[in-house]
Scaffold this active site. Structure first.
Site, mmCIF file in Angstrom:
data_model
loop_
_atom_site.group_PDB
_atom_site.id
_atom_site.type_symbol
_atom_site.label_atom_id
_atom_site.label_comp_id
_atom_site.label_asym_id
_atom_site.label_seq_id
_atom_site.Cartn_x
_atom_site.Cartn_y
_atom_site.Cartn_z
ATOM 1 N N MET A 19 0.848 -1.203 0.000
ATOM 2 C CA MET A 19 0.000 0.000 0.000
ATOM 3 C C MET A 19 0.878 1.245 0.000
ATOM 4 S SD MET A 19 -3.266 -0.814 2.450
ATOM 5 C CE MET A 19 -2.367 -1.670 3.733
ATOM 6 N N GLN A 72 7.825 -4.747 -4.091
ATOM 7 C CA GLN A 72 6.955 -4.703 -5.271
ATOM 8 C C GLN A 72 7.423 -3.615 -6.238
ATOM 9 O OE1 GLN A 72 2.953 -2.937 -5.596
ATOM 10 N NE2 GLN A 72 2.211 -5.003 -5.976
ATOM 11 N N CYS A 102 -2.259 -1.995 -10.408
ATOM 12 C CA CYS A 102 -2.558 -0.628 -9.979
ATOM 13 C C CYS A 102 -3.476 0.055 -10.995
ATOM 14 C CB CYS A 102 -1.274 0.172 -9.826
ATOM 15 S SG CYS A 102 -1.605 1.880 -9.393
ATOM 16 N N LYS A 141 1.071 -9.526 -8.455
ATOM 17 C CA LYS A 141 -0.208 -9.099 -7.891
ATOM 18 C C LYS A 141 -1.001 -8.449 -9.024
ATOM 19 C CE LYS A 141 -2.428 -6.386 -4.319
ATOM 20 N NZ LYS A 141 -2.756 -5.064 -4.865
ATOM 21 N N HIS A 171 -6.610 -9.440 -6.707
ATOM 22 C CA HIS A 171 -7.624 -8.550 -6.155
ATOM 23 C C HIS A 171 -8.908 -8.782 -6.961
ATOM 24 C CE1 HIS A 171 -8.838 -4.061 -5.296
ATOM 25 N NE2 HIS A 171 -9.734 -4.928 -4.896
HETATM 26 C C1 LIG Z 1 -3.731 3.463 0.340
HETATM 27 C C2 LIG Z 1 -3.587 2.306 -0.619
HETATM 28 C C3 LIG Z 1 -2.424 2.167 -1.346
HETATM 29 C C4 LIG Z 1 -2.263 1.086 -2.226
HETATM 30 N N1 LIG Z 1 -1.075 0.922 -2.876
HETATM 31 C C5 LIG Z 1 -0.854 -0.227 -3.587
HETATM 32 C C6 LIG Z 1 0.440 -0.523 -4.105
HETATM 33 O O1 LIG Z 1 1.414 0.224 -3.936
HETATM 34 N N2 LIG Z 1 0.567 -1.688 -4.814
HETATM 35 C C7 LIG Z 1 -0.483 -2.561 -5.008
HETATM 36 O O2 LIG Z 1 -0.305 -3.608 -5.633
HETATM 37 N N3 LIG Z 1 -1.700 -2.289 -4.528
HETATM 38 C C8 LIG Z 1 -1.896 -1.159 -3.788
HETATM 39 N N4 LIG Z 1 -3.115 -0.954 -3.217
HETATM 40 C C9 LIG Z 1 -4.170 -1.982 -3.358
HETATM 41 C C10 LIG Z 1 -4.108 -2.963 -2.183
HETATM 42 O O3 LIG Z 1 -2.886 -3.670 -2.173
HETATM 43 C C11 LIG Z 1 -5.271 -3.961 -2.240
HETATM 44 O O4 LIG Z 1 -5.198 -4.668 -3.454
HETATM 45 C C12 LIG Z 1 -6.639 -3.295 -2.165
HETATM 46 O O5 LIG Z 1 -6.664 -2.296 -1.165
HETATM 47 C C13 LIG Z 1 -7.746 -4.312 -1.881
HETATM 48 O O6 LIG Z 1 -7.502 -4.995 -0.671
HETATM 49 P P1 LIG Z 1 -8.254 -4.607 0.705
HETATM 50 O O7 LIG Z 1 -9.714 -4.628 0.433
HETATM 51 O O8 LIG Z 1 -7.803 -5.637 1.693
HETATM 52 O O9 LIG Z 1 -7.785 -3.214 1.065
HETATM 53 C C14 LIG Z 1 -3.300 0.138 -2.374
HETATM 54 C C15 LIG Z 1 -4.486 0.310 -1.657
HETATM 55 C C16 LIG Z 1 -4.630 1.364 -0.774
HETATM 56 C C17 LIG Z 1 -5.912 1.487 0.021
#
Ligand SMILES: Cc1cc2nc3c(=O)[nH]c(=O)nc-3n(C[C@H](O)[C@H](O)[C@H](O)COP(=O)(O)O)c2cc1C
EC number: 1.3.1.-
Length: 331
Positions: A19, A72, A102, A141, A171
């Site tokens: 994240m 990552q 992303c 991912k 996801h």
């Molecule tokens: C603040 C934030 C930053 C994120 N940054 C990334 C990232 O750098 N790389 C990535 O693969 N996904 C990123 N994501 C997506 C999360 O890894 C994840 O796939 C998504 O939040 C869904 O999972 P969750 O419902 O458990 O939050 C980000 C999500 C959030 C909320």
């Protein structure tokens, strides 16, 4: 037991999701202490790393105590991604993860992140070449697909596995969905149930209660859960899920003292890692969730998120511990 290449993990491991601006070393360390089995850095730009941009390079820092850790990276240019592997290897991570999920425009418009879901051949090629370049396990991912009409995740997963990808976290949304609607875990289960698949398939999206983690394990049969938002300000989420798995009961709510202690350590580690200015500034976003539920908390939250000096934030923590000593959290 679940294995990512030679990395042995417990049954149904819990992974801290990458994240941006959240999954930095201090936060990852806290999650690891509270039961995360694998942690990932936020995504790091391959172009930034090649330019030696300080901000990107700093994202490669890892603490020994958080292992196994995956760095990552994202990008769409093969040469840049290969050079990036060489740079990333010097930080000695346990895993290199490729971000093919992303959804944000500035990433997608360059064909990176979820943008690659429009060009599965390139996705396969990048993965294949990166696997050849390093002895570290390469994981991916991604999302279900570009949009609902073009979901081919079963085929995509097979192709990634065939070129040597060692685990895939999926996801359960398309790029078109961004973060809207509910994550759909059914297509992820289809990937897992494909008899040709033998690498771990981790589910991601909307796991925010121990019950949902259990559903992902028992009803969808996935190999583990990757957890993002539910851990922000709640690094205990991993422990809560594991306790529920072991006992069928919810862990008692996290006390105020534990929350203050975590917030303190989080801030101190951030200062040690990023220096006093950025350390104070970048820890702010976590406080709201650490103290969620406390009534009439605004005054204290405002102090935490507006103080520029660490000692003022620490003093506010002391005040909160004193003032709300009797408050019983429900979560
Ligand atoms: C603040 C934030 C930053 C994120 N940054 C990334 C990232 O750098 N790389 C990535 O693969 N996904 C990123 N994501 C997506 C999360 O890894 C994840 O796939 C998504 O939040 C869904 O999972 P969750 O419902 O458990 O939050 C980000 C999500 C959030 C909320």
């Amino acid at each position: 037991m679940v294995k990512i290449d030679n990395i042995e993990l417990p049954d149904f491991p819990l992974l801290l999701a990458p994240m941006e601006d959240v999954s930095d070393p201090p936060f990852r360390a806290l999650c690891k202490e509270q039961g995360a089995d694998v942690v990932y850095t936020e995504f790091v730009s391959s172009e930034g790393l090649i330019r030696n941009a300080a901000k990107s390079v700093m994202k490669l820092d890892i603490y020994e105590k958080e292992r196994p850790v995956g760095i990552q990276i994202f990008g769409a240019n093969l040469d840049s991604m290969l050079q990036t592997i060489d740079i990333v290897e010097k930080s000695n991570p346990d895993i290199i993860d490729i971000n093919f999920g992303c959804p944000v425009k500035k990433v997608v418009s360059k064909g990176a992140g979820a943008g690659i879901l429009k060009d599965i051949c390139l996705m396969e090629k990048l993965t294949a070449e990166m696997v050849k370049r390093t002895n570290l396990p390469i994981t991916v991912k991604t999302r279900l697909g570009w949009d609902h009409e073009s979901i081919k995740i079963v085929e995509v997963a097979e192709r990634l596995q065939d070129v040597g990808c060692k685990a895939i976290s999926i996801h359960g949304r398309t790029r078109a969905q961004m973060y809207k609607g509910n994550a759909d875990w059914k297509p992820i289960a289809e990937v897992k149930n494909n008899p040709r698949m033998h690498i771990p398939i981790f589910g991601n999206g909307d796991v925010d209660t121990p019950e949902k983690a259990q559903e992902m394990r028992d009803s969808y049969g996935l190999d583990g859960a990757m957890i993002g938002r539910a851990s922000i300000g709640n690094p205990w989420f991993f422990k809560q899920v594991k306790h529920y798995f072991e006992t069928g009961e919810h862990l008692s709510p996290i006390s105020l003292a534990e929350r203050i202690e975590a917030a303190r350590r989080h801030l101190q580690m951030s200062i040690d890692w990023k220096g006093p200015v950025l350390g104070v500034f970048e820890t702010r976003r976590h406080y709201t969730n650490y103290f969620k539920g406390i009534p009439h908390f605004k005054e204290y939250r405002m102090k935490m998120v507006t103080s520029d000096k660490a000692e003022d934030v620490f003093a506010t923590f002391d005040e909160v511990l004193d003032k709300f000593a009797d408050y019983q959290f429900t979560h």
